[in-house]
Design a protein around this motif. Structure first.
Motif, PDB file in Angstrom:
ATOM      1  N   HIS A  24     101.666  35.290  53.717  1.00 37.38           N
ATOM      2  CA  HIS A  24     100.862  35.681  52.550  1.00 37.38           C
ATOM      3  C   HIS A  24      99.366  35.641  52.865  1.00 37.38           C
ATOM      4  O   HIS A  24      98.602  36.517  52.440  1.00 37.38           O
ATOM      5  N   LEU A  25      98.932  34.615  53.622  1.00 37.64           N
ATOM      6  CA  LEU A  25      97.517  34.537  54.016  1.00 37.64           C
ATOM      7  C   LEU A  25      97.134  35.712  54.911  1.00 37.64           C
ATOM      8  O   LEU A  25      96.057  36.294  54.762  1.00 37.64           O
ATOM      9  N   TRP A  26      98.009  36.078  55.848  1.00 37.66           N
ATOM     10  CA  TRP A  26      97.742  37.232  56.725  1.00 37.66           C
ATOM     11  C   TRP A  26      97.648  38.522  55.903  1.00 37.66           C
ATOM     12  O   TRP A  26      96.791  39.365  56.151  1.00 37.66           O
ATOM     13  N   GLU A  27      98.539  38.650  54.940  1.00 36.22           N
ATOM     14  CA  GLU A  27      98.533  39.846  54.099  1.00 36.22           C
ATOM     15  C   GLU A  27      97.218  39.941  53.316  1.00 36.22           C
ATOM     16  O   GLU A  27      96.583  40.996  53.258  1.00 36.22           O
ATOM     17  N   LYS A  28      96.819  38.825  52.732  1.00 41.18           N
ATOM     18  CA  LYS A  28      95.575  38.795  51.956  1.00 41.18           C
ATOM     19  C   LYS A  28      94.380  39.141  52.846  1.00 41.18           C
ATOM     20  O   LYS A  28      93.515  39.940  52.469  1.00 41.18           O
ATOM     21  N   LYS A  29      94.322  38.540  54.041  1.00 40.39           N
ATOM     22  CA  LYS A  29      93.222  38.791  54.971  1.00 40.39           C
ATOM     23  C   LYS A  29      93.214  40.250  55.421  1.00 40.39           C
ATOM     24  O   LYS A  29      92.153  40.878  55.529  1.00 40.39           O
ATOM     25  N   ALA A  30      94.380  40.818  55.673  1.00 42.70           N
ATOM     26  CA  ALA A  30      94.474  42.214  56.113  1.00 42.70           C
ATOM     27  C   ALA A  30      93.953  43.164  55.041  1.00 42.70           C
ATOM     28  O   ALA A  30      93.254  44.134  55.350  1.00 42.70           O
ATOM     29  N   ASP A  38      90.444  36.543  63.101  1.00 36.88           N
ATOM     30  CA  ASP A  38      89.463  35.663  62.476  1.00 36.88           C
ATOM     31  C   ASP A  38      88.104  36.340  62.461  1.00 36.88           C
ATOM     32  O   ASP A  38      87.723  37.039  63.412  1.00 36.88           O
ATOM     33  N   THR A  39      87.359  36.102  61.400  1.00 33.84           N
ATOM     34  CA  THR A  39      86.005  36.644  61.312  1.00 33.84           C
ATOM     35  C   THR A  39      85.054  35.739  62.067  1.00 33.84           C
ATOM     36  O   THR A  39      85.388  34.587  62.376  1.00 33.84           O
ATOM     37  N   LYS A  40      83.864  36.262  62.348  1.00 34.87           N
ATOM     38  CA  LYS A  40      82.863  35.482  63.055  1.00 34.87           C
ATOM     39  C   LYS A  40      82.441  34.319  62.169  1.00 34.87           C
ATOM     40  O   LYS A  40      82.198  34.481  60.986  1.00 34.87           O
ATOM     41  N   HIS A  41      82.390  33.140  62.752  1.00 32.50           N
ATOM     42  CA  HIS A  41      82.045  31.944  62.002  1.00 32.50           C
ATOM     43  C   HIS A  41      80.536  31.813  61.895  1.00 32.50           C
ATOM     44  O   HIS A  41      79.804  32.151  62.824  1.00 32.50           O
ATOM     45  N   SER A  42      80.084  31.328  60.768  1.00 38.95           N
ATOM     46  CA  SER A  42      78.656  31.082  60.609  1.00 38.95           C
ATOM     47  C   SER A  42      78.331  29.751  61.263  1.00 38.95           C
ATOM     48  O   SER A  42      79.204  28.958  61.583  1.00 38.95           O
ATOM     49  N   GLY A  43      77.080  29.507  61.461  1.00 36.70           N
ATOM     50  CA  GLY A  43      76.670  28.240  62.049  1.00 36.70           C
ATOM     51  C   GLY A  43      75.628  28.456  63.115  1.00 36.70           C
ATOM     52  O   GLY A  43      75.130  29.559  63.340  1.00 36.70           O
ATOM     53  N   ARG A  44      75.299  27.403  63.764  1.00 35.03           N
ATOM     54  CA  ARG A  44      74.274  27.423  64.787  1.00 35.03           C
ATOM     55  C   ARG A  44      74.758  28.241  65.979  1.00 35.03           C
ATOM     56  O   ARG A  44      75.848  28.020  66.492  1.00 35.03           O
TER      57      ARG A  44
END
Length: 129
Positions: A24-30, A38-44
């Motif tokens: 379900h998480l994969w479906e939602k993300k798709a 995975d999307t690019k993570h924010s941060g330093r």
């Protein structure tokens, strides 16, 4: 529907299927992003990745510069600089030391000093040692 997806997954990839929640998480993300990656993570940002080429050029220009001077020049922490030198460029940081060169005259002077010291020790009373 989920059972069928899990069965197809196991048949196709020959390993255990993800749980119902993960599917379900994969479906939602798709549907949201168009991909399950995975999307690019924010941060330093990682300075090490950016620093490798600049450091390599700096080392080629000047081999004798100290780690701390090079660190200040490039705006990289000394720990990061040392790690990049060691792990990515396969170099070792070292501290240059001045070494005196011994000449033939030095040999004569050392022999004379040793002889004088030996004579002093021989003539020195045993009970005062």
């Amino acid at each position: 529907m989920v059972k069928q997806v899990q069965e197809n997954f196991e048949r196709r990839f020959e390993k255990r299927a993800p749980s119902k929640l993960n599917l379900h998480l994969w479906e939602k993300k798709a549907f949201q992003t168009g991909s399950v990656m995975d999307t690019k993570h924010s941060g330093r940002p990682r300075t090490r990745d950016v620093a490798i080429e600049n450091l390599h050029q700096s080392v080629l220009r000047s081999l004798k510069k100290s780690l701390h001077k090079r660190s200040a020049e490039l705006g990289i922490s000394p720990a990061t600089l040392h790690r990049v030198l060691k792990d990515d460029l396969y170099l070792k940081a070292y501290k240059p030391t001045v070494v005196s060169e011994l000449s033939d005259a030095d040999h004569v002077n050392r022999m004379t000093a040793c002889d004088r010291l030996l004579q002093t020790l021989i003539s020195y009373p045993i009970d005062q040692r």
